[in-house]
Design a protein around this motif. Structure first.
Motif, PDB file in Angstrom:
ATOM      1  N   ALA A  87     -35.794   4.736  17.885  1.00  0.00           N
ATOM      2  CA  ALA A  87     -35.195   4.978  16.575  1.00  0.00           C
ATOM      3  C   ALA A  87     -34.897   3.668  15.869  1.00  0.00           C
ATOM      4  CB  ALA A  87     -33.917   5.809  16.725  1.00  0.00           C
ATOM      5  N   LEU A  88     -34.371   2.694  16.607  1.00  0.00           N
ATOM      6  CA  LEU A  88     -34.052   1.400  16.012  1.00  0.00           C
ATOM      7  C   LEU A  88     -35.322   0.694  15.547  1.00  0.00           C
ATOM      8  CD1 LEU A  88     -31.751  -0.528  15.339  1.00  0.00           C
ATOM      9  CD2 LEU A  88     -32.043  -1.560  17.612  1.00  0.00           C
ATOM     10  N   ALA A  89     -36.385   0.783  16.339  1.00  0.00           N
ATOM     11  CA  ALA A  89     -37.656   0.170  15.954  1.00  0.00           C
ATOM     12  C   ALA A  89     -38.172   0.774  14.650  1.00  0.00           C
ATOM     13  CB  ALA A  89     -38.680   0.347  17.071  1.00  0.00           C
ATOM     14  N   ASP A  90     -38.062   2.092  14.521  1.00  0.00           N
ATOM     15  CA  ASP A  90     -38.531   2.739  13.294  1.00  0.00           C
ATOM     16  C   ASP A  90     -37.632   2.409  12.108  1.00  0.00           C
ATOM     17  OD1 ASP A  90     -40.826   3.826  14.255  1.00  0.00           O
ATOM     18  OD2 ASP A  90     -40.013   5.829  14.603  1.00  0.00           O
ATOM     19  N   LEU A  91     -36.333   2.246  12.349  1.00  0.00           N
ATOM     20  CA  LEU A  91     -35.434   1.843  11.257  1.00  0.00           C
ATOM     21  C   LEU A  91     -35.825   0.480  10.706  1.00  0.00           C
ATOM     22  CD1 LEU A  91     -31.954   2.958  12.630  1.00  0.00           C
ATOM     23  CD2 LEU A  91     -33.095   3.851  10.590  1.00  0.00           C
ATOM     24  N   TYR A  92     -36.127  -0.446  11.595  1.00  0.00           N
ATOM     25  CA  TYR A  92     -36.541  -1.777  11.142  1.00  0.00           C
ATOM     26  C   TYR A  92     -37.838  -1.695  10.343  1.00  0.00           C
ATOM     27  CZ  TYR A  92     -33.043  -4.159  14.020  1.00  0.00           C
ATOM     28  OH  TYR A  92     -31.858  -4.619  14.557  1.00  0.00           O
ATOM     29  N   ARG A  93     -38.750  -0.820  10.771  1.00  0.00           N
ATOM     30  CA  ARG A  93     -40.008  -0.677  10.032  1.00  0.00           C
ATOM     31  C   ARG A  93     -39.759  -0.067   8.654  1.00  0.00           C
ATOM     32  NH1 ARG A  93     -44.696  -1.591  12.303  1.00  0.00           N
ATOM     33  NH2 ARG A  93     -45.759  -0.187  10.857  1.00  0.00           N
ATOM     34  N   LEU A  94     -38.918   0.936   8.585  1.00  0.00           N
ATOM     35  CA  LEU A  94     -38.599   1.539   7.287  1.00  0.00           C
ATOM     36  C   LEU A  94     -37.949   0.518   6.360  1.00  0.00           C
ATOM     37  CD1 LEU A  94     -37.171   5.043   8.284  1.00  0.00           C
ATOM     38  CD2 LEU A  94     -39.405   4.556   7.277  1.00  0.00           C
ATOM     39  N   LYS A  95     -37.043  -0.283   6.908  1.00  0.00           N
ATOM     40  CA  LYS A  95     -36.352  -1.281   6.089  1.00  0.00           C
ATOM     41  C   LYS A  95     -37.324  -2.325   5.552  1.00  0.00           C
ATOM     42  CE  LYS A  95     -32.122  -4.048   6.011  1.00  0.00           C
ATOM     43  NZ  LYS A  95     -30.954  -4.510   6.811  1.00  0.00           N
ATOM     44  N   ALA A  96     -38.409  -2.560   6.287  1.00  0.00           N
ATOM     45  CA  ALA A  96     -39.430  -3.514   5.855  1.00  0.00           C
ATOM     46  C   ALA A  96     -40.481  -2.866   4.953  1.00  0.00           C
ATOM     47  CB  ALA A  96     -40.102  -4.135   7.071  1.00  0.00           C
ATOM     48  N   GLY A  97     -40.315  -1.568   4.678  1.00  0.00           N
ATOM     49  CA  GLY A  97     -41.279  -0.875   3.833  1.00  0.00           C
ATOM     50  C   GLY A  97     -42.515  -0.415   4.575  1.00  0.00           C
ATOM     51  N   LEU A  98     -42.414  -0.313   5.909  1.00  0.00           N
ATOM     52  CA  LEU A  98     -43.554   0.088   6.733  1.00  0.00           C
ATOM     53  C   LEU A  98     -43.363   1.507   7.245  1.00  0.00           C
ATOM     54  CD1 LEU A  98     -43.859  -3.206   8.809  1.00  0.00           C
ATOM     55  CD2 LEU A  98     -45.166  -2.563   6.773  1.00  0.00           C
ATOM     56  N   SER A  99     -44.450   2.094   7.714  1.00  0.00           N
ATOM     57  CA  SER A  99     -44.381   3.450   8.257  1.00  0.00           C
ATOM     58  C   SER A  99     -43.839   3.419   9.678  1.00  0.00           C
ATOM     59  CB  SER A  99     -45.778   4.087   8.267  1.00  0.00           C
ATOM     60  OG  SER A  99     -46.282   4.188   6.958  1.00  0.00           O
ATOM     61  N   PRO A 100     -43.085   4.443  10.069  1.00  0.00           N
ATOM     62  CA  PRO A 100     -42.571   4.496  11.445  1.00  0.00           C
ATOM     63  C   PRO A 100     -43.689   4.808  12.432  1.00  0.00           C
ATOM     64  CG  PRO A 100     -42.058   6.531  10.301  1.00  0.00           C
ATOM     65  CD  PRO A 100     -42.669   5.618   9.279  1.00  0.00           C
ATOM     66  N   TYR A 101     -43.480   4.448  13.678  1.00  0.00           N
ATOM     67  CA  TYR A 101     -44.428   4.753  14.738  1.00  0.00           C
ATOM     68  C   TYR A 101     -44.027   5.999  15.530  1.00  0.00           C
ATOM     69  CZ  TYR A 101     -47.157   0.405  14.503  1.00  0.00           C
ATOM     70  OH  TYR A 101     -47.992  -0.624  14.125  1.00  0.00           O
ATOM     71  N   HIS A 102     -42.726   6.178  15.752  1.00  0.00           N
ATOM     72  CA  HIS A 102     -42.278   7.157  16.746  1.00  0.00           C
ATOM     73  C   HIS A 102     -41.731   8.454  16.155  1.00  0.00           C
ATOM     74  CE1 HIS A 102     -42.608   3.823  19.603  1.00  0.00           C
ATOM     75  NE2 HIS A 102     -41.890   3.099  18.768  1.00  0.00           N
ATOM     76  N   HIS A 103     -41.374   8.466  14.882  1.00  0.00           N
ATOM     77  CA  HIS A 103     -40.701   9.626  14.309  1.00  0.00           C
ATOM     78  C   HIS A 103     -41.468  10.161  13.091  1.00  0.00           C
ATOM     79  CE1 HIS A 103     -37.567   7.645  16.656  1.00  0.00           C
ATOM     80  NE2 HIS A 103     -36.845   8.743  16.597  1.00  0.00           N
ATOM     81  N   LEU A 104     -42.777  10.137  13.159  1.00  0.00           N
ATOM     82  CA  LEU A 104     -43.577  10.510  11.999  1.00  0.00           C
ATOM     83  C   LEU A 104     -43.361  11.956  11.587  1.00  0.00           C
ATOM     84  CD1 LEU A 104     -47.018   8.726  12.445  1.00  0.00           C
ATOM     85  CD2 LEU A 104     -45.542   8.633  10.442  1.00  0.00           C
ATOM     86  N   ASP A 105     -43.256  12.852  12.564  1.00  0.00           N
ATOM     87  CA  ASP A 105     -43.110  14.274  12.223  1.00  0.00           C
ATOM     88  C   ASP A 105     -41.922  14.502  11.299  1.00  0.00           C
ATOM     89  OD1 ASP A 105     -44.574  13.989  14.741  1.00  0.00           O
ATOM     90  OD2 ASP A 105     -44.625  16.179  14.754  1.00  0.00           O
ATOM     91  N   GLU A 106     -40.772  13.923  11.664  1.00  0.00           N
ATOM     92  CA  GLU A 106     -39.558  14.206  10.920  1.00  0.00           C
ATOM     93  C   GLU A 106     -39.325  13.272   9.738  1.00  0.00           C
ATOM     94  OE1 GLU A 106     -38.325  12.235  14.902  1.00  0.00           O
ATOM     95  OE2 GLU A 106     -39.778  13.713  14.185  1.00  0.00           O
ATOM     96  N   LEU A 107     -40.101  12.188   9.662  1.00  0.00           N
ATOM     97  CA  LEU A 107     -39.937  11.250   8.551  1.00  0.00           C
ATOM     98  C   LEU A 107     -41.123  11.296   7.591  1.00  0.00           C
ATOM     99  CD1 LEU A 107     -38.383   8.157  10.363  1.00  0.00           C
ATOM    100  CD2 LEU A 107     -37.228   9.986   9.113  1.00  0.00           C
ATOM    101  N   THR A 108     -41.815  12.419   7.569  1.00  0.00           N
ATOM    102  CA  THR A 108     -42.962  12.588   6.680  1.00  0.00           C
ATOM    103  C   THR A 108     -42.729  13.772   5.766  1.00  0.00           C
ATOM    104  OG1 THR A 108     -44.508  11.660   8.295  1.00  0.00           O
ATOM    105  CG2 THR A 108     -45.442  13.023   6.547  1.00  0.00           C
ATOM    106  N   ILE A 109     -42.812  13.546   4.477  1.00  0.00           N
ATOM    107  CA  ILE A 109     -42.751  14.641   3.505  1.00  0.00           C
ATOM    108  C   ILE A 109     -44.102  15.345   3.489  1.00  0.00           C
ATOM    109  CG2 ILE A 109     -42.568  15.175   1.042  1.00  0.00           C
ATOM    110  CD1 ILE A 109     -40.574  12.871   0.797  1.00  0.00           C
TER     111      ILE A 109
END
Length: 396
Positions: A22-44
């Motif tokens: 979750a922390l890794a994906d938060l850092y990616r989101l903050k950088a404007g990048l797509s998450p790696y691990h939580h795509l299902d729930e973070l995709t519209i």
């Protein structure tokens, strides 16, 4: 209006692992990048995107070989390709990415591009992601594994050209490595490193196409991959001088596409992402320039321009819709849930939803921009909690 339901964040097997991913994906989101691990729930529109990808994931050759996603900057094209990566892997396909950002005219030089395509190739074996380096290490782990690699290459040698030629050469390098104990020349060959400094001619381009087909077959034999999906983002950059300085360099790139994706190499299909303007520019010259390429001196018989053109004409075009307020707020809620996994309690869910709604009202319409803003707000709240030692959730 009925509220939009996005996927709830599922429970994780390990709390420690959940926090790290979750922390890794938060850092990616903050950088404007797509998450790696939580795509299902973070995709519209995750299910919609799955439907777009599905026609490419055929096993009998009856589906599409090319699909195109369009949308303005910030609409989620790169994120869509990440979804395609995940969906394809879940369906048993290997995936790789073809990037225009590797240097000037890189897409026009298959011999320079192939090492990146191999480096980025991966599949999901049901337990973990396996990339080309992992695959080679499995094949070179012990004598039995090395003999299995030889057997696999002998099977691949029965494929059509140029894959069969590359497989025969690889067998020779394996025997050399076994005799000398030096594996460097073998890995340089298999990973396309030896091609990077070579001139762009028919022989080097055909070797690049053959290597892509070879690795696609190795993933099939070792991991059971059904085929290979090539993802190409930011196609519009082909029309930027720093990527392709002239129409001639774009024509060479189209010719390279026809070698990798034209249809001569079995089991390879592609998903492209571009802006609407980029698609218009592509439509304006693609057929014309492929026609010119067919008549060029030195074109390889494996550069199937007509096959690529047929795929392009038949390609489905998927325009990313603008997300609704409800979808953006639901995305913010799910980011909040993920932040709780990583950091612990900070803002309450209703506070996150309220602030996200205000952000949308202020003019934020891009999921990427909203995600960055929400993560920044949550991180600021977490820092306040950490400094004050408060144990309760912040309500405002």
């Amino acid at each position: 209006m009925r509220p939009v339901q996005m996927r709830a964040v599922p429970l994780r097997e390990s709390a420690a692992t959940a926090s790290v991913t979750a922390l890794a994906d938060l850092y990616r989101l903050k950088a404007g990048l797509s998450p790696y691990h939580h795509l299902d729930e973070l995709t519209i529109g995750f299910d919609r995107l799955k439907r777009w990808v599905a026609p490419l994931l055929h096993e009998d050759g009856t589906g599409e070989r090319l699909a195109i996603v369009t949308g303005p900057y910030g609409a989620g094209k790169t994120h869509t390709l990440q979804v395609a990566r995940l969906v394809a892997a879940r369906r048993g396909f290997a995936v790789t990415t073809m990037s225009p950002d590797l240097g000037q005219s890189i897409l026009a030089h298959p011999q320079r591009l192939i090492s990146s395509l191999i480096e980025n190739m991966e599949c999901f074996d049901g337990r973990q992601w396996v990339n080309a380096h992992n695959l080679f290490l499995q094949f070179w782990a012990d004598e039995e594994a090395r003999q299995a690699l030889l057997s696999s290459l002998k099977e691949v040698r029965q494929e059509v050209e140029p894959v069969s030629t590359v497989a025969r050469e690889a067998i020779g390098w394996i025997r050399n490595a076994l005799a000398t104990g030096n594996v460097d020349l073998l890995t340089d060959y298999l990973f396309g490193v030896w091609l990077a400094s070579k001139a762009n001619n028919t022989a080097t381009r055909e070797a690049a196409y053959g290597l892509l087909g070879l690795w696609s077959q190795l993933f099939r034999l070792r991991c059971g991959a059904t085929g290979l999906v090539v993802l190409l983002d930011e196609v519009e950059t082909l029309f930027r001088p720093n990527v392709c300085p002239s129409v001639a360099s774009r024509r060479a790139a189209y010719r390279a596409f026809s070698g990798f994706l034209g249809g001569r190499i079995a089991g390879i299909r592609a998903l492209w992402a571009t802006t609407p303007d980029g698609l218009d520019l592509l439509n304006g010259e693609f057929e014309w320039q492929l026609g010119v390429a067919v008549g060029m001196q030195g074109i390889s018989r494996f550069e199937d321009a007509q096959g690529l053109l047929s795929s392009f004409r038949a390609a489905s075009i998927h325009a990313l819709p603008a997300p609704s307020r409800e979808e953006l707020v639901a995305l913010a809620r799910n980011i909040g849930t993920m932040h709780r996994e990583a950091r612990g309690p900070t803002l309450r869910a209703e506070v996150i939803a309220s602030e996200a709604s205000k952000m949308v009202t202020s003019g934020i319409a891009s999921p990427r921009v909203l995600a960055r803003a929400v993560v920044s707000r949550l991180e600021a709240a977490w820092q306040r909690v950490s400094l004050t030692g408060a144990a309760h959730e912040i309500t405002r």
